[in-house]
Enzyme design. Structure first.
Site, mmCIF file in Angstrom:
data_model
loop_
_atom_site.group_PDB
_atom_site.id
_atom_site.type_symbol
_atom_site.label_atom_id
_atom_site.label_comp_id
_atom_site.label_asym_id
_atom_site.label_seq_id
_atom_site.Cartn_x
_atom_site.Cartn_y
_atom_site.Cartn_z
ATOM 1 N N ASN A 21 139.009 20.235 122.794
ATOM 2 C CA ASN A 21 138.191 19.018 123.155
ATOM 3 C C ASN A 21 138.788 17.880 123.143
ATOM 4 O OD1 ASN A 21 136.941 20.045 120.339
ATOM 5 N ND2 ASN A 21 136.279 17.945 120.202
ATOM 6 N N ASP A 22 138.363 16.932 122.289
ATOM 7 C CA ASP A 22 139.052 15.386 122.472
ATOM 8 C C ASP A 22 140.543 15.357 122.369
ATOM 9 O OD1 ASP A 22 136.354 15.243 121.726
ATOM 10 O OD2 ASP A 22 136.596 14.102 119.900
ATOM 11 N N ARG A 146 133.048 8.693 111.891
ATOM 12 C CA ARG A 146 134.124 9.342 112.298
ATOM 13 C C ARG A 146 134.898 8.937 113.549
ATOM 14 N NH1 ARG A 146 129.813 12.611 113.638
ATOM 15 N NH2 ARG A 146 129.174 13.052 115.816
ATOM 16 N N GLU A 201 130.716 8.114 119.113
ATOM 17 C CA GLU A 201 131.742 8.971 118.647
ATOM 18 C C GLU A 201 132.871 8.296 119.341
ATOM 19 O OE1 GLU A 201 130.238 13.379 118.136
ATOM 20 O OE2 GLU A 201 130.721 12.940 120.194
#
Ligand code: FRU
Length: 542
Positions: A21-22, A146, A201
């Protein structure tokens, strides 16, 4: 992995297998580009234990996969190493701040540094013995703290960083400050917050130059820059941004617009594009944007394929001349992959025409096209303030005729157009002007069921009476990444054609409007495969 991999990308970054993912901690260090990413080494789905994958490149195109950079090791990250960013401190010293899921399942921020600064590949990372450097603050839920940004240094010499959070119903960027990069204190108010968004996020906060397209280093603060705050909304998996003025003395950010939670909010990309992150490339004085482009197919499909997730092509990003929005364009290095070319010049497209671009590999293409419109007369009326462009694109797909449009490209198409991903435009009349709508319509992209076939749409900020309507699309097996008007509006889609992978994919230019238009120029190139390693063993000479 199964041998037959029709959806694996040839030049969009992805690991050889498993879930990604990221993008994390992108940076340029001693001639090498580093990309870290959220990775589940154990399978093709998001994992209970996530780590930092690590790949390096000399050109942002060909990548070599190294050993993971960060894996759970201490009580402050035993349950996962989640997203974070790199900051290069004076003396050319990179540091990583990342989120650890600690032994109690709480989110905390940790620090890591390279073991050996003279290794340009930065293969080994050492975690700071005093981690966490930012424990979960009082009043913040353990699962809402986060994704620290790249830090910036204020005129007072102090470091600042923001962390994504939500307190009560407010999404926010909590600000931390430090003199030594080790002892961090939470500031008395967040850098910015909003009632309308839920959890933030992966925030990103960076300056852009008011004049010109060059990037600036993250700590630059002077009257010739504006600041961008980007947030990733967990509630709908979209990235949004605002532009504004940052005051490092008061720690305030006064924005030109706000996060409204509506379709008029500014986005980097109006398709699939999430958890994006920028970095300043000191080698070429540009700011580069990466984002996770997740799959649109099912969990079963992911298990079958053995992998999930790709990264967007790295995009240069800068402030538009209007000062009101950002502009993005694929990094120039992408052009080194261009192979066989087809061109069209000054070709009239009568109503109903479909023109095949022959002689190139349509599953791997870079195509740029410019459309010239006739003098605009009466067109269908809309008030752009009252309509959702994405809704307009699903109400009026590529087969619905109007006066000016739909016109554009049919990508990853079968010969009979049963399957096709249509990227197109439509011109409307508005209360005081004309409006250009861009659509990326996946409704006919595949015969396969159980996949997300949303039609994406957004307005393009140009005046079609005075400017040509241009489009660039980067097509790569299961991704179509499109840039309208030189990168003023971008839409990325994931698609899974079945017929075109068995036979051959084709690409067409089309005009389905009642009025004829002209292709003033079109260039399309087959794209060569980038070095991305298809197997874990295969390594690339560095
Ligand atoms: C965004 C995100 C981050 C988190 C990471 C975990 O996609 O949820 O907030 O740090 O992914 O992989």
């Amino acid at each position: 992995l199964p041998a037959n991999q029709p959806y694996k990308t040839s030049y969009h970054f992805r690991p050889p297998q498993n879930w990604m993912n990221d993008p994390n901690g992108p940076m340029y260090y001693k001639g090498v580009y580093h990309l870290f990413y959220q990775y589940n080494p154990l399978g093709p789905l998001f994992g209970d234990i996530m780590i930092w994958g690590h790949s390096v490149s000399y050109d942002l195109i060909n990548w070599s996969h190294l050993n993971p950079a960060l894996c759970p090791s201490g009580s402050y990250d035993v349950n996962s190493c989640w997203s974070g960013s790199a900051t290069i401190l004076p003396g050319n010293k990179p540091f990583i701040l990342y989120t650890g899921i600690d032994a109690n399942g709480n989110q905390v921020q940790n620090l890591a540094m390279p073991e050996n600064l003279s290794d340009p590949l930065l293969k080994e990372w050492v975690k700071f013995s005093g981690n966490p450097v930012m424990p979960t603050p009082n009043g913040v839920k353990g699962d809402m703290f986060r994704d620290p940004t790249t830090a910036w240094q204020g005129p007072d010499g102090r470091w600042r960083v923001i962390v994504g959070s939500q307190i009560k119903n407010k999404g926010m960027a909590i600000l931390y400050r430090s003199w030594d990069f080790i002892r961090w204190t939470m500031f008395e108010h967040p850098l910015y917050s909003s009632e309308k968004t839920g959890m933030w996020e992966c925030p990103d906060f960076f300056p852009v130059s008011i004049n010109g397209t060059n990037g600036v280093e993250t700590s630059v603060q002077n009257p010739s820059v504006k600041h961008v705050l980007k947030i990733s909304l967990f509630s709908n998996l979209h990235d949004y941004y605002v532009l504004g003025t940052y005051d490092p003395e008061m720690e305030t950010f006064s924005t030109d617009t706000d996060f409204e939670g509506t379709s008029s909010d500014l986005r980097f990309d109006y398709g699939k594009f999430y958890a994006s992150k920028t970095f300043f490339d000191s080698g070429k004085n540009r700011r580069i944007l990466w984002a996770w482009v997740n799959e649109s197919d099912s969990t079963e499909d992911a298990i079958q394929k053995g992998w999930s997730g790709v990264q967007s092509v790295p995009r240069r990003i800068w402030l538009d001349k209007s000062g009101k929005q950002l502009v993005q364009w694929p990094v120039e290095e992408i052009e080194t992959l261009r192979g066989k070319q087809v061109s069209i010049h000054d070709k009239k497209l009568e109503s109903g025409s479909v023109v095949k671009l022959s002689g190139i590999t349509a599953s791997q293409v870079d195509v740029e096209v410019e459309f010239e419109l006739p003098a605009l007369e009466e067109a269908e009326f809309i008030d752009p303030a009252q309509v959702d462009p994405q809704q307009l694109c699903s109400d009026k797909n590529a087969s619905v005729q109007s006066m000016y449009g739909p016109f554009g490209l049919l990508t990853l198409a079968t010969e009979d157009l049963t399957e096709r991903t249509a990227v197109f435009f439509r011109i409307f009349k508005s209360p005081n002007n004309y409006v250009v709508l861009m659509c990326s319509d996946q409704s006919r992209s595949s015969l396969k069921k159980d996949i997300d076939k949303t039609a994406y749409g957004a307005f393009v900020n140009i005046d079609p009476r005075h400017e040509k309507v241009s489009l660039r699309s980067l097509i790569d097996h299961s991704i179509v990444e499109s840039f309208a008007a030189g990168g003023r509006t971008c839409i990325t889609a994931r698609v899974y054609p079945v017929l075109t992978t068995e036979n051959e994919a084709h690409i067409y230019a089309f005009n389905n409007g009642t009025q004829s238009i002209v292709i003033s120029s079109l260039n399309a190139w087959s794209m060569n495969k980038a070095h991305l390693s298809d197997s874990e063993e295969e390594s690339f000479e560095l």
